[in-house]
Each structure stands twice: as structure tokens, then as C-alpha cells.
Design an enzyme around this catalytic site. Structure first.
Site, PDB file in Angstrom:
ATOM      1  CG  HIS A  10      -4.671   3.689  -9.213  1.00  0.00           C
ATOM      2  ND1 HIS A  10      -4.869   4.320  -7.999  1.00  0.00           N
ATOM      3  CD2 HIS A  10      -5.455   4.328 -10.106  1.00  0.00           C
ATOM      4  CE1 HIS A  10      -5.745   5.306  -8.157  1.00  0.00           C
ATOM      5  NE2 HIS A  10      -6.114   5.343  -9.423  1.00  0.00           N
ATOM      6  CG  HIS A  33      -5.872   5.093 -14.739  1.00  0.00           C
ATOM      7  ND1 HIS A  33      -7.211   4.802 -14.573  1.00  0.00           N
ATOM      8  CD2 HIS A  33      -5.529   5.843 -13.672  1.00  0.00           C
ATOM      9  CE1 HIS A  33      -7.657   5.377 -13.469  1.00  0.00           C
ATOM     10  NE2 HIS A  33      -6.650   6.012 -12.890  1.00  0.00           N
ATOM     11  CG  ASN A  63      -5.877  10.665 -12.316  1.00  0.00           C
ATOM     12  OD1 ASN A  63      -5.411  11.393 -13.190  1.00  0.00           O
ATOM     13  ND2 ASN A  63      -6.856   9.802 -12.558  1.00  0.00           N
ATOM     14  CG  HIS A  88      -1.850   1.243   1.180  1.00  0.00           C
ATOM     15  ND1 HIS A  88      -3.091   1.243   0.590  1.00  0.00           N
ATOM     16  CD2 HIS A  88      -1.648   2.502   1.629  1.00  0.00           C
ATOM     17  CE1 HIS A  88      -3.625   2.455   0.691  1.00  0.00           C
ATOM     18  NE2 HIS A  88      -2.771   3.240   1.329  1.00  0.00           N
TER      19      HIS A  88
HETATM   20  P1  5GP Z   1      -8.488   7.356  -9.920  1.00  0.00           P
HETATM   21  O1  5GP Z   1      -9.686   8.219 -10.168  1.00  0.00           O
HETATM   22  O2  5GP Z   1      -8.208   7.211  -8.432  1.00  0.00           O
HETATM   23  O3  5GP Z   1      -7.285   7.708 -10.712  1.00  0.00           O
HETATM   24  O4  5GP Z   1      -8.881   5.917 -10.462  1.00  0.00           O
HETATM   25  C1  5GP Z   1      -9.566   4.975  -9.715  1.00  0.00           C
HETATM   26  C2  5GP Z   1     -10.134   3.981 -10.682  1.00  0.00           C
HETATM   27  O5  5GP Z   1     -10.541   2.839  -9.957  1.00  0.00           O
HETATM   28  C3  5GP Z   1     -11.386   4.478 -11.440  1.00  0.00           C
HETATM   29  O6  5GP Z   1     -11.126   4.447 -12.829  1.00  0.00           O
HETATM   30  C4  5GP Z   1     -12.466   3.498 -11.027  1.00  0.00           C
HETATM   31  O7  5GP Z   1     -13.334   3.169 -12.082  1.00  0.00           O
HETATM   32  C5  5GP Z   1     -11.682   2.295 -10.552  1.00  0.00           C
HETATM   33  N1  5GP Z   1     -12.338   1.507  -9.526  1.00  0.00           N
HETATM   34  C6  5GP Z   1     -12.916   1.979  -8.384  1.00  0.00           C
HETATM   35  N2  5GP Z   1     -13.414   0.970  -7.663  1.00  0.00           N
HETATM   36  C7  5GP Z   1     -13.151  -0.176  -8.364  1.00  0.00           C
HETATM   37  C8  5GP Z   1     -13.426  -1.555  -8.115  1.00  0.00           C
HETATM   38  O8  5GP Z   1     -14.020  -1.947  -7.110  1.00  0.00           O
HETATM   39  N3  5GP Z   1     -13.002  -2.440  -9.055  1.00  0.00           N
HETATM   40  C9  5GP Z   1     -12.348  -2.050 -10.183  1.00  0.00           C
HETATM   41  N4  5GP Z   1     -11.994  -3.006 -11.033  1.00  0.00           N
HETATM   42  N5  5GP Z   1     -12.066  -0.760 -10.441  1.00  0.00           N
HETATM   43  C10 5GP Z   1     -12.471   0.166  -9.546  1.00  0.00           C
HETATM   44 ZN    ZN Z   2      -4.286  -0.075  -0.411  1.00  0.00          ZN
END
Ligand code: 5GP
Ligand code: ZN
Length: 103
Positions: free
Chosen positions: A98, A100, A85, A45
Site C-alpha cells: 500500500h 500512503h 513502509n 495481493h
Molecule cells: P503501514 O503501517 O502498514 O504502513 O500502514 C497501515 C495503515 O493501515 C495504517 O495507517 C492504519 O491506520 C491503516 N489501517 C489498518 N487497518 C485499517 C482498516 O481496517 N481500515 C482502514 N481504512 N485503514 C486501516
Molecule cells: Zn491482501
């Protein structure tokens, strides 16, 4: 642990996996923003790009070493974007580092 990606990593929340080894996990985004949308996370984490240090950066290097193969295995043949992000103004919604892959 209330971190949703740690729960995915632990198998407490199901995900469609794209790649896994002892250090990293890649799974398909539940709300895809491209024909292929995969998230790659370190199993450790780490909150965001802001929290990458000389102590934990090896796993980040490993993620980037694996991204080309993950993209290829997912059928991406004509290019992709890699995005992370970081923080509120970037709309980081999950506070577990993470990347993308958008192809
Ligand atoms: P962020 O907005 O933090 O850059 O991206 C988070 C991403 O996590 C989003 O694109 C969202 O769709 C994805 N996400 C959130 N919850 C889940 C989940 O429970 N499972 C999966 N596979 N993706 C998730
Ligand atoms: Zn975590």
C-alpha cells in the site's frame, strides 16, 4: 484469507473509498496521520515493495499514474507525500502493498 486489505477490497470490512477500478482501490486511512490520508492498494495481493517483480509491476505503475488524480479529487491542492513502509524495521503493519498519500 486473513489479510485485512484483501477483506477491505472484497467488501468484508467497510471502508471509505476514494477511488476504485478493476486493478486498484484507494480508501481513507482509519487512523489519519495528515488532514487527508488515503491508502492506495493493488487488488492483487502483493506483500510489500520487496515483492514487486517484472511480472506484477504494471499495477504499481498504474497506482502511480492514478495518484495525482486521487489526490486532486480528495481536495489536496498544495502538495502531498507518498510513502510505502516495507518490512519490520519500517513498521509495515499490514502485509499487503500500500502507498500512503498524505496531504
Ligand atoms: P503501514 O503501517 O502498514 O504502513 O500502514 C497501515 C495503515 O493501515 C495504517 O495507517 C492504519 O491506520 C491503516 N489501517 C489498518 N487497518 C485499517 C482498516 O481496517 N481500515 C482502514 N481504512 N485503514 C486501516
Ligand atoms: Zn491482501
Amino acid at each position: 484469507m486473513s489479510c485485512i486489505f484483501c477483506m477491505i477490497k472484497n467488501g468484508d470490512i467497510p471502508s471509505k473509498k476514494a477511488y476504485e477500478d478493476e486493478d486498484i482501490l484507494a480508501f481513507y486511512d482509519v487512523n489519519p496521520q495528515a488532514p487527508v490520508h488515503i491508502l492506495v492498494i493493488p487488488k492483487e495481493h502483493i506483500e510489500s515493495v520487496d515483492c514487486i517483480t517484472s511480472e506484477n509491476s504494471a499495477v504499481v505503475a498504474k497506482i502511480f499514474e492514478k495518484i495525482p488524480q486521487i489526490a486532486k479529487d480528495a481536495g489536496i491542492t498544495n502538495g502531498y507525500r507518498v510513502i510505502s513502509n516495507c518490512g519490520s524495521d519500517a513498521c509495515q503493519s499490514v502485509k499487503h502493498l500500500h502507498f500512503h498519500i498524505l496531504g
